[in-house]
Design a protein around this motif. Sequence first.
Motif, mmCIF file in Angstrom:
data_model
loop_
_atom_site.group_PDB
_atom_site.id
_atom_site.type_symbol
_atom_site.label_atom_id
_atom_site.label_comp_id
_atom_site.label_asym_id
_atom_site.label_seq_id
_atom_site.Cartn_x
_atom_site.Cartn_y
_atom_site.Cartn_z
ATOM 1 N N VAL A 192 0.844 -1.200 0.000
ATOM 2 C CA VAL A 192 0.000 0.000 0.000
ATOM 3 C C VAL A 192 0.878 1.248 0.000
ATOM 4 C CG1 VAL A 192 -1.833 1.230 1.182
ATOM 5 C CG2 VAL A 192 -1.740 -1.262 1.295
ATOM 6 N N SER A 193 0.562 2.178 -0.865
ATOM 7 C CA SER A 193 1.238 3.469 -0.905
ATOM 8 C C SER A 193 0.182 4.562 -0.825
ATOM 9 C CB SER A 193 2.035 3.619 -2.209
ATOM 10 O OG SER A 193 1.147 3.688 -3.321
ATOM 11 N N LEU A 194 0.623 5.802 -0.651
ATOM 12 C CA LEU A 194 -0.330 6.913 -0.631
ATOM 13 C C LEU A 194 -1.077 7.033 -1.950
ATOM 14 C CD1 LEU A 194 1.705 9.671 1.240
ATOM 15 C CD2 LEU A 194 -0.286 8.432 2.077
ATOM 16 N N ARG A 195 -0.373 6.744 -3.049
ATOM 17 C CA ARG A 195 -1.043 6.798 -4.355
ATOM 18 C C ARG A 195 -2.148 5.744 -4.447
ATOM 19 N NH1 ARG A 195 4.330 7.992 -6.157
ATOM 20 N NH2 ARG A 195 4.433 10.042 -7.147
ATOM 21 N N ASN A 196 -1.878 4.536 -3.907
ATOM 22 C CA ASN A 196 -2.909 3.493 -3.913
ATOM 23 C C ASN A 196 -4.149 3.952 -3.168
ATOM 24 O OD1 ASN A 196 -0.307 1.054 -3.415
ATOM 25 N ND2 ASN A 196 -1.288 1.643 -5.327
ATOM 26 N N ILE A 197 -3.930 4.629 -2.038
ATOM 27 C CA ILE A 197 -5.067 5.090 -1.243
ATOM 28 C C ILE A 197 -5.816 6.195 -1.965
ATOM 29 C CG2 ILE A 197 -5.712 6.260 0.892
ATOM 30 C CD1 ILE A 197 -3.409 4.783 2.261
ATOM 31 N N LEU A 198 -5.091 7.146 -2.557
ATOM 32 C CA LEU A 198 -5.739 8.267 -3.243
ATOM 33 C C LEU A 198 -6.566 7.810 -4.438
ATOM 34 C CD1 LEU A 198 -2.925 10.977 -3.099
ATOM 35 C CD2 LEU A 198 -5.104 10.983 -1.880
ATOM 36 N N ARG A 199 -6.132 6.714 -5.075
ATOM 37 C CA ARG A 199 -6.906 6.193 -6.208
ATOM 38 C C ARG A 199 -8.283 5.695 -5.774
ATOM 39 N NH1 ARG A 199 -1.794 3.546 -7.845
ATOM 40 N NH2 ARG A 199 -0.830 4.804 -9.484
ATOM 41 N N ARG A 200 -8.450 5.383 -4.507
ATOM 42 C CA ARG A 200 -9.723 4.892 -4.006
ATOM 43 C C ARG A 200 -10.624 6.024 -3.522
ATOM 44 N NH1 ARG A 200 -9.360 -0.924 -2.349
ATOM 45 N NH2 ARG A 200 -7.441 -1.666 -3.281
#
Length: 209
Positions: A192-200
Amino acid sequence: MTPAYPLAVEPGIKPPEVLLVDDDEVNLLLTAIALRERGFAITESSGGEQALKQLADWAPDIIVLDAMMPGLDGFDTCQRLRRMPGYENVPVLMLTGLDDDASITRAYQVGATDFFVKSTQWSLLAGRLHYLLRASRTRIELERSKAKLARAQDLARMGSFDWRRQGATGMGQLQLSPEGLRVLGFLPADRVSLRNILRRVTSEERPAI
């Protein structure tokens, strides 16, 4: 006469229980007397084999091991007790007359918490034991706090994360609690990265986040 409680061991509070292991009967006796005078409850053991038998059904607050003993020495004893359930984090102080880097390094490798060069400076030894006990209690309290937080998050169906930023523009390191992963729809094995979270997150809400 040495005061009974010279190092903040308050009367009425249970004295710290110490397993003292040394094959030298004279040194074992002198050390035990000195530590008892300084507020410790001492159980004596004349060797590694006997110490492991004693630890099978009793857990002291701290273990003091003589490094050089016939048969099972302090290094092997420490290594074996670290494999015993419940003894992974019990403080172990290694007593050694070998003031050399090899012995010190080996003591840490087998799982000793700290070492102390043998001497008759009993107050210094007692002070070292008190320091190790305080550090152990602090670690235990921290683990309890983490367990309580994890339980509270589980009950509230909430999660937490820790973001350690690296540099001015670096994304850094992100760690999520198990419940945090669940809330966001990730599996425990997912990277999990910040980008993964922001995509959601919906595009309208991303700037605020």
